[in-house]
Design a protein around this motif. Structure first.
Motif, PDB file in Angstrom:
ATOM      1  N   ASP A  70       0.968  -1.266   0.158  1.00 21.14           N
ATOM      2  CA  ASP A  70      -0.013   0.098  -0.068  1.00 21.14           C
ATOM      3  C   ASP A  70       0.872   1.171   0.042  1.00 21.14           C
ATOM      4  O   ASP A  70       0.591   2.235  -0.746  1.00 21.14           O
ATOM      5  N   PHE A  71       1.818   1.122   0.770  1.00 19.12           N
ATOM      6  CA  PHE A  71       2.941   2.405   0.835  1.00 19.12           C
ATOM      7  C   PHE A  71       3.526   2.788  -0.671  1.00 19.12           C
ATOM      8  O   PHE A  71       3.655   3.810  -1.096  1.00 19.12           O
ATOM      9  N   ILE A  72       4.042   1.562  -1.150  1.00 19.56           N
ATOM     10  CA  ILE A  72       4.665   2.003  -2.570  1.00 19.56           C
ATOM     11  C   ILE A  72       3.600   2.270  -3.745  1.00 19.56           C
ATOM     12  O   ILE A  72       3.885   3.105  -4.306  1.00 19.56           O
ATOM     13  N   VAL A  73       2.145   1.685  -3.557  1.00 24.93           N
ATOM     14  CA  VAL A  73       1.558   2.008  -4.482  1.00 24.93           C
ATOM     15  C   VAL A  73       0.872   3.368  -4.213  1.00 24.93           C
ATOM     16  O   VAL A  73       0.787   4.342  -5.164  1.00 24.93           O
ATOM     17  N   TYR A  74       0.242   3.731  -3.137  1.00 22.76           N
ATOM     18  CA  TYR A  74      -0.469   4.955  -2.784  1.00 22.76           C
ATOM     19  C   TYR A  74       0.445   6.119  -2.703  1.00 22.76           C
ATOM     20  O   TYR A  74       0.013   7.081  -2.910  1.00 22.76           O
ATOM     21  N   GLN A  75       1.614   6.150  -2.026  1.00 24.46           N
ATOM     22  CA  GLN A  75       2.590   7.023  -1.651  1.00 24.46           C
ATOM     23  C   GLN A  75       3.608   7.303  -2.800  1.00 24.46           C
ATOM     24  O   GLN A  75       3.934   8.451  -3.062  1.00 24.46           O
ATOM     25  N   LEU A  76       4.189   6.221  -3.371  1.00 21.31           N
ATOM     26  CA  LEU A  76       5.161   6.402  -4.153  1.00 21.31           C
ATOM     27  C   LEU A  76       4.776   6.477  -5.774  1.00 21.31           C
ATOM     28  O   LEU A  76       5.509   7.353  -6.633  1.00 21.31           O
ATOM     29  N   ARG A  77       3.729   5.687  -6.152  1.00 23.31           N
ATOM     30  CA  ARG A  77       3.753   5.343  -7.512  1.00 23.31           C
ATOM     31  C   ARG A  77       2.406   5.970  -8.027  1.00 23.31           C
ATOM     32  O   ARG A  77       2.113   6.442  -9.051  1.00 23.31           O
ATOM     33  N   GLY A 201       9.522  19.463 -18.104  1.00 22.87           N
ATOM     34  CA  GLY A 201       8.545  18.598 -17.785  1.00 22.87           C
ATOM     35  C   GLY A 201       8.559  17.286 -17.322  1.00 22.87           C
ATOM     36  O   GLY A 201       9.321  16.681 -18.002  1.00 22.87           O
ATOM     37  N   SER A 202       8.072  17.183 -16.247  1.00 19.07           N
ATOM     38  CA  SER A 202       8.366  15.812 -15.562  1.00 19.07           C
ATOM     39  C   SER A 202       7.299  15.528 -14.488  1.00 19.07           C
ATOM     40  O   SER A 202       6.606  16.423 -13.909  1.00 19.07           O
ATOM     41  N   VAL A 203       7.081  14.230 -14.306  1.00 17.48           N
ATOM     42  CA  VAL A 203       5.976  13.758 -13.545  1.00 17.48           C
ATOM     43  C   VAL A 203       6.910  13.050 -12.326  1.00 17.48           C
ATOM     44  O   VAL A 203       6.305  12.418 -11.459  1.00 17.48           O
ATOM     45  N   ASN A 204       8.050  12.900 -12.410  1.00 16.54           N
ATOM     46  CA  ASN A 204       8.988  12.511 -11.187  1.00 16.54           C
ATOM     47  C   ASN A 204       8.620  12.877  -9.799  1.00 16.54           C
ATOM     48  O   ASN A 204       8.697  14.433  -9.718  1.00 16.54           O
ATOM     49  N   GLY A 205       8.299  12.304  -8.804  1.00 14.42           N
ATOM     50  CA  GLY A 205       8.013  12.806  -7.449  1.00 14.42           C
ATOM     51  C   GLY A 205       6.872  13.624  -7.412  1.00 14.42           C
ATOM     52  O   GLY A 205       6.746  14.293  -6.387  1.00 14.42           O
ATOM     53  N   ARG A 206       6.009  13.260  -8.006  1.00 16.58           N
ATOM     54  CA  ARG A 206       4.548  14.043  -7.845  1.00 16.58           C
ATOM     55  C   ARG A 206       3.870  13.612  -6.804  1.00 16.58           C
ATOM     56  O   ARG A 206       3.898  12.566  -6.512  1.00 16.58           O
ATOM     57  N   THR A 207       3.113  14.425  -6.067  1.00 15.02           N
ATOM     58  CA  THR A 207       2.383  14.103  -4.883  1.00 15.02           C
ATOM     59  C   THR A 207       0.978  14.276  -5.198  1.00 15.02           C
ATOM     60  O   THR A 207       0.349  14.548  -6.330  1.00 15.02           O
ATOM     61  N   TRP A 208       0.110  13.837  -4.107  1.00 12.95           N
ATOM     62  CA  TRP A 208      -1.451  14.008  -4.371  1.00 12.95           C
ATOM     63  C   TRP A 208      -1.833  15.473  -4.464  1.00 12.95           C
ATOM     64  O   TRP A 208      -2.934  15.710  -5.038  1.00 12.95           O
ATOM     65  N   THR A 209      -0.774  16.360  -4.064  1.00  7.18           N
ATOM     66  CA  THR A 209      -1.173  17.905  -4.381  1.00  7.18           C
ATOM     67  C   THR A 209      -1.342  18.024  -5.923  1.00  7.18           C
ATOM     68  O   THR A 209      -2.037  18.859  -6.392  1.00  7.18           O
ATOM     69  N   GLU A 210      -0.348  17.547  -6.731  1.00  7.94           N
ATOM     70  CA  GLU A 210      -0.546  17.706  -8.177  1.00  7.94           C
ATOM     71  C   GLU A 210      -1.609  16.932  -8.648  1.00  7.94           C
ATOM     72  O   GLU A 210      -2.339  17.575  -9.568  1.00  7.94           O
ATOM     73  N   VAL A 211      -1.977  15.894  -8.165  1.00  9.96           N
ATOM     74  CA  VAL A 211      -3.049  14.937  -8.623  1.00  9.96           C
ATOM     75  C   VAL A 211      -4.466  15.971  -8.500  1.00  9.96           C
ATOM     76  O   VAL A 211      -5.128  15.920  -9.333  1.00  9.96           O
ATOM     77  N   THR A 212      -4.458  16.596  -7.319  1.00 12.39           N
ATOM     78  CA  THR A 212      -5.734  17.313  -6.948  1.00 12.39           C
ATOM     79  C   THR A 212      -5.895  18.430  -7.720  1.00 12.39           C
ATOM     80  O   THR A 212      -6.884  19.017  -8.408  1.00 12.39           O
ATOM     81  N   ILE A 213      -4.688  19.424  -8.389  1.00 12.96           N
ATOM     82  CA  ILE A 213      -4.506  20.602  -8.922  1.00 12.96           C
ATOM     83  C   ILE A 213      -5.249  19.948 -10.519  1.00 12.96           C
ATOM     84  O   ILE A 213      -6.069  20.737 -10.989  1.00 12.96           O
ATOM     85  N   VAL A 214      -4.589  19.044 -11.216  1.00 14.23           N
ATOM     86  CA  VAL A 214      -5.094  18.841 -12.286  1.00 14.23           C
ATOM     87  C   VAL A 214      -6.355  17.985 -12.421  1.00 14.23           C
ATOM     88  O   VAL A 214      -7.121  18.090 -13.507  1.00 14.23           O
ATOM     89  N   ALA A 215      -6.638  17.253 -11.488  1.00 16.31           N
ATOM     90  CA  ALA A 215      -7.974  16.540 -11.243  1.00 16.31           C
ATOM     91  C   ALA A 215      -8.958  17.568 -11.164  1.00 16.31           C
ATOM     92  O   ALA A 215     -10.255  17.443 -11.916  1.00 16.31           O
ATOM     93  N   VAL A 216      -8.915  18.596 -10.433  1.00 11.87           N
ATOM     94  CA  VAL A 216     -10.048  19.582 -10.440  1.00 11.87           C
ATOM     95  C   VAL A 216     -10.066  20.299 -11.637  1.00 11.87           C
ATOM     96  O   VAL A 216     -11.308  20.596 -12.172  1.00 11.87           O
ATOM     97  N   THR A 217      -8.950  20.527 -12.309  1.00 11.72           N
ATOM     98  CA  THR A 217      -9.155  21.213 -13.702  1.00 11.72           C
ATOM     99  C   THR A 217      -9.726  20.455 -14.602  1.00 11.72           C
ATOM    100  O   THR A 217     -10.663  21.115 -15.086  1.00 11.72           O
TER     101      THR A 217
END
Length: 348
Positions: A70-77, A201-217
């Motif tokens: 769960d840590f690898i999947v939900y937090q890292l990838r 332009g990179s998606v390395n190290g992206r977190t749930w903050t970036e997911v929220t930004i683009v998901a809301v958009t």
């Protein structure tokens, strides 16, 4: 295609006062591309420094995984994978709207100067104001919106002509590129390296903050693009024809343009100015759909598939190196443009 075949190839669905025209082939192409994007995304969830079997990933996504998985999947990838899917979809949808409104195959956020404007806003926050994280994302969104307004005002002369918008976008983009280079030149070495990596332009190290930004958009703006995208084909044929078919020209163009700018801004804020996805996804989807112009959903699905596959290639292009996905998309974009020019030359 003869008119009779065209009519048979379109299904009209009506619900109350809403009428939706569905092209079965475009729908099928979009569905297949979405499945491909999701399949590659699943592969990306299994690969990395700690390989995880597909079955374990699926169990974790279903809420039945162990703590380590769960840590690898939900937090890292998963944040990186979701960012890739959503950014690709946003760029694909934005690209097909820009190409439709400008009636130009180069009418994408890349060539219109919007991604460079977003980069300028982000660099000002990073290198001048010393901000980071959400502040950089906000700077990118503001920079993209301000640049779009400036380009529109400069290109406006008794209305806006598509070729003027593209040319003005290229000119403004060149000026902003010079300003960005100056900001990087004046910064400290560590700041310059961080800024340059962001500009790739990179998606390395992206977190749930970036997911929220683009998901809301995407959740807010994509439905608007889908609704007003019904009018995009008529708008590409000219205002007079669109008016004769009952299309509210000014409102449709304004809503589509603002939504496309917003999608490009959200995507750039989450992953940086990733090149060529918005440019290449719509025409490739159109060729697969065998239609003159790509629909919004096929273009969005193609964008997600391209960026997800590009991220897989970025993780495996060099041994023990996780290169930014922007390098891969730039290389693929160069190949695409060369092929496009060669193909058009042969058809002359």
């Amino acid at each position: 295609m003869p008119p009779a075949e065209t009519e048979r190839a379109v299904i009209t669905l009506r619900a109350g006062g809403l009428s939706i025209r569905v092209h079965p082939r475009s729908l099928a192409v979009g569905a297949v591309l979405l499945l491909i994007a999701l399949a590659v995304a699943l592969v990306n969830l299994t690969t990395g420094d700690f390989p995880v079997p597909v079955a374990d990933v699926l169990r974790s996504l279903g809420g039945r995984g162990d703590a380590g998985t769960d840590f690898i999947v939900y937090q890292l990838r998963l944040p990186r994978v979701l960012t890739t899917l959503l950014v690709g979809a946003a760029l694909g949808a934005s690209g097909t709207v820009f190409q439709g409104l400008t009636r130009n195959p180069l009418g994408s956020p890349d060539f219109a100067g919007l991604t460079v404007g977003a980069a300028s806003g982000a660099l000002i926050v990073m290198l001048v104001l010393g901000g980071g994280g959400v502040q950089v994302a906000a700077g990118a969104i503001i920079g993209c919106v301000v640049t779009s307004v400036v380009i529109y005002l400069l290109a406006f002369r008794r209305g806006t002509q598509p070729f003027r918008l593209v040319l003005m976008g290229i000119g403004v983009s060149a000026l902003l590129d010079a300003a960005n280079s100056y900001l990087i030149y004046r910064s400290h070495l560590d700041e310059a390296i961080a800024a340059q990596v962001w500009l790739i332009g990179s998606v390395n190290g992206r977190t749930w903050t970036e997911v929220t930004i683009v998901a809301v958009t995407v959740v807010v703006l994509l439905p608007l693009v889908l609704y007003y995208g019904r009018h995009l084909t008529m708008l590409t044929l000219g205002d007079e024809i669109a008016v004769l078919h009952g299309v509210p020209v000014q409102r449709s163009r304004a809503v589509l343009a603002l939504a496309a700018v917003g999608l490009a801004a959200g995507a750039t804020a989450a992953a940086g100015p990733i090149a060529f996805v918005a440019l290449a996804a719509p025409p490739i989807a159109a060729r697969l759909s065998r239609s003159p112009r790509a629909g919004v959903l096929p273009a969005a699905a193609m964008g997600a598939a391209l960026l997800t596959a590009g991220d897989w290639a970025a993780q495996h292009a060099l041994p023990a190196n996780d290169v930014p996905v922007g390098i891969v998309t730039a290389a693929l974009g160069g190949v695409y443009l060369s092929w496009l020019l060669f193909f058009q030359r042969r058809n002359r």
